[in-house]
Design an enzyme around this catalytic site. Sequence first.
Site, short mmCIF file in Angstrom:
data_model
loop_
_atom_site.label_atom_id
_atom_site.label_comp_id
_atom_site.label_asym_id
_atom_site.label_seq_id
_atom_site.Cartn_x
_atom_site.Cartn_y
_atom_site.Cartn_z
N LYS A 121 0.83 -1.21 0.00
CA LYS A 121 0.00 0.00 0.00
C LYS A 121 0.87 1.26 0.00
O LYS A 121 1.60 1.50 0.95
CB LYS A 121 -0.90 0.04 1.24
CG LYS A 121 -1.88 1.21 1.15
CD LYS A 121 -2.52 1.56 2.46
CE LYS A 121 -1.87 2.70 3.20
NZ LYS A 121 -1.95 4.01 2.54
N GLU B 269 10.51 15.20 15.56
CA GLU B 269 10.69 15.18 14.11
C GLU B 269 9.76 16.20 13.46
O GLU B 269 8.55 16.14 13.66
CB GLU B 269 10.39 13.78 13.58
CG GLU B 269 10.73 13.62 12.13
CD GLU B 269 10.37 12.25 11.57
OE1 GLU B 269 9.27 11.74 11.89
OE2 GLU B 269 11.17 11.70 10.81
N CYS C 246 13.48 10.84 6.47
CA CYS C 246 13.54 10.30 7.84
C CYS C 246 14.92 10.51 8.45
O CYS C 246 15.05 10.71 9.65
CB CYS C 246 13.21 8.82 7.81
SG CYS C 246 14.17 7.95 6.57
N GLU D 10 10.60 0.76 9.90
CA GLU D 10 11.54 1.85 9.61
C GLU D 10 10.80 3.14 9.93
O GLU D 10 9.89 3.54 9.20
CB GLU D 10 11.93 1.84 8.12
CG GLU D 10 12.59 0.56 7.63
CD GLU D 10 14.04 0.44 8.06
OE1 GLU D 10 14.56 1.37 8.72
OE2 GLU D 10 14.65 -0.58 7.74
P1 NAP Z 1 2.59 7.58 8.44
O1 NAP Z 1 1.51 8.53 8.70
O2 NAP Z 1 3.01 6.68 9.53
O3 NAP Z 1 2.14 6.72 7.17
C1 NAP Z 1 2.93 5.72 6.60
C2 NAP Z 1 2.04 4.75 5.88
O4 NAP Z 1 1.22 4.06 6.83
C3 NAP Z 1 1.08 5.41 4.91
O5 NAP Z 1 0.89 4.56 3.80
C4 NAP Z 1 -0.19 5.50 5.75
O6 NAP Z 1 -1.36 5.64 5.01
C5 NAP Z 1 -0.15 4.21 6.51
N1 NAP Z 1 -0.93 4.16 7.73
C6 NAP Z 1 -1.48 5.19 8.43
N2 NAP Z 1 -2.11 4.72 9.53
C7 NAP Z 1 -1.96 3.37 9.52
C8 NAP Z 1 -2.36 2.32 10.40
N3 NAP Z 1 -3.06 2.56 11.51
N4 NAP Z 1 -2.02 1.05 10.09
C9 NAP Z 1 -1.31 0.78 8.99
N5 NAP Z 1 -0.90 1.73 8.11
C10 NAP Z 1 -1.21 3.02 8.38
O7 NAP Z 1 3.90 8.30 7.95
P2 NAP Z 1 4.00 9.39 6.83
O8 NAP Z 1 3.55 10.67 7.41
O9 NAP Z 1 3.39 8.92 5.57
O10 NAP Z 1 5.58 9.42 6.56
C11 NAP Z 1 6.45 10.18 7.29
C12 NAP Z 1 7.11 9.34 8.38
O11 NAP Z 1 7.81 8.25 7.78
C13 NAP Z 1 8.17 10.12 9.10
O12 NAP Z 1 8.04 9.90 10.47
C14 NAP Z 1 9.47 9.54 8.59
O13 NAP Z 1 10.54 9.67 9.45
C15 NAP Z 1 9.10 8.14 8.33
N6 NAP Z 1 10.04 7.52 7.37
C16 NAP Z 1 10.96 6.63 7.83
C17 NAP Z 1 11.87 6.04 6.97
C18 NAP Z 1 12.89 5.05 7.45
O14 NAP Z 1 13.46 4.36 6.62
N7 NAP Z 1 13.10 4.93 8.74
C19 NAP Z 1 11.83 6.35 5.60
C20 NAP Z 1 10.88 7.27 5.16
C21 NAP Z 1 9.98 7.84 6.06
P3 NAP Z 1 -1.82 7.15 4.60
O15 NAP Z 1 -0.93 7.54 3.51
O16 NAP Z 1 -3.19 7.07 4.13
O17 NAP Z 1 -1.70 7.98 5.84
#
Ligand code: NAP
Length: 504
Positions: free
Chosen positions: A208, A413, A316, A282
């Site tokens: 997804k 963050e 990230c 991650e």
């Molecule tokens: P997010 O809100 O956690 O969303 C990530 C993914 O999870 C999206 O596809 C989201 O769908 C989905 N999601 C949301 N709620 C969920 C749930 N309850 N159960 C399962 N999936 C769910 O994060 P984001 O705002 O998209 O991305 C930014 C974050 O990603 C930052 O904190 C960043 O540091 C982190 N990141 C980490 C890495 C790494 O390698 N460590 C790399 C890149 C990014 P929706 O799109 O519909 O919300």
Amino acid sequence: MATKKKAVRSKPSGKKSNTIRLKFDTSWSYAPAPESKSAATIDKQYDLFINGTWQKPLSKKYFSTINPANEEKLAEVAEASEADVNKAVDAARTAYEDVWKKMPPKERAKYIFRIARIVQEKARELAIIETLDGGKPIRESRDFDVPTAANHFFYYAGWADKLEYAFPNRRTSPLGVAGQIIPWNFPLLMAAWKIAPALATGNTVVLKPAETTPLTALKLAEIIQEADLPPGVVNILTGAGATGAAIVNHPGINKIAFTGSTEVGKIIQRAIAGTNKKATLELGGKAANIIFEDAPLDQAVEGVINGIFFNQGHVCCAGSRLYVQESVAKEVIRKLKDRMESLLVGDPLDKNTDIGAINSKQQLDTIRKYISIGKKEGAEMYESSCRLPGKGFYCRPTLFTNVAQSNRIAQEEIFGPVLAIITFRTDDEVIEKANNSPYGLSAGVWTDKGSKIFNMTKRLRAGVVWANTFNKFDPASPFGGYKESGFGREGGLHGLLPYVQLTS
Ligand code: NAP
Ligand code: MG
């Protein structure tokens, strides 16, 4: 390149200095050099990619994805419900049992190589779509995201028939169906990070993409079709958080690979507690970039600029905390401000653009909230004086000085182009400060001394530590975090392990 760029000498500071300071006059501009949208095809509406075909969502619902650079709608994509997730997991299970796990590894490799080659062939189109859907500068999508995604497929294709060398004297078997959930900051690259090792090790996939950036994952589905991958081996479901949760909670999923926020990572960990599901998470980061007084300062400043402003700070591992040794702090901050003035913020499709659009209105609001928190906390703000486009979501590159270690802008963050600067005197002090964070994803060290690099990298609690560089990636090197930045590694040999069972 037509340019009216002029460099002007800044006023002498009163202090004696051997260097002549050049400051850029912000009135200069490059002639626009926009990449052409016509090289990309985006359909009006996308269905779900299940069992090798495009299927209407059982939910009957669609949602829009927009271009954050101008707020225009790009396409409608299907919203997968629980029933759609069931269909996709069933397809992935059948493909796993009947085809993929039985296929000789070198045959599996051929499919993955084919995907890699088609990604390369369609590189220009993919880069344009990535930029349109997510807001990142075309230079980055073109030079970083798309080639690195292709390289991941190439790299893991190479491992598919060599697992006995990856795990000497051990037998490996795949886990089954992998549920993969990715964020919006590197949509195609994150899909490649997830899909390539899963396929190479004999697993099938339900993936997804994020709600705001689904288009390159859907293009990847077209590529997977073109590569003739057996139906059901990769299924791509668009949707929001609820779709992600349905994947996580589905009993037919054997492994969860999640990249996203720490908050959602914790929800996932709670959801799979007590089940047999394996997981790699991650999550977020708050990287410390450390400049010592003996560092080549211009190079370090360029590294800091790249570390925090690359991809609008939507990274990230962004170097969002800068620790600079007190004796050079003034000079470094001055150089940073000068460099910030020369950054071009604007149309992401323009090849000159350094900083594109913030991914969504919601993310822009979060960044603005943190900027006002920083001011309220007593830190001193500096933002570049550039003009922003009238439409779309944009943020000026911003830095804060006089930041205390306990300030929220130094602890949390922000995920935007906002840098918090803190000074230090000794090695021990900076180690203490840099490690004083709930996160531990990455860090950077800038110094002329090799021994100091070894000393610092050993003591920094971060999954990746860059020395005299920042934000460098290669499919062969593992990536992942400590503490609240998650667990498990992606990339490299280490990235195979989360997808296999070692049986002897
Ligand atoms: P997010 O809100 O956690 O969303 C990530 C993914 O999870 C999206 O596809 C989201 O769908 C989905 N999601 C949301 N709620 C969920 C749930 N309850 N159960 C399962 N999936 C769910 O994060 P984001 O705002 O998209 O991305 C930014 C974050 O990603 C930052 O904190 C960043 O540091 C982190 N990141 C980490 C890495 C790494 O390698 N460590 C790399 C890149 C990014 P929706 O799109 O519909 O919300
Ligand atoms: Mg979008």
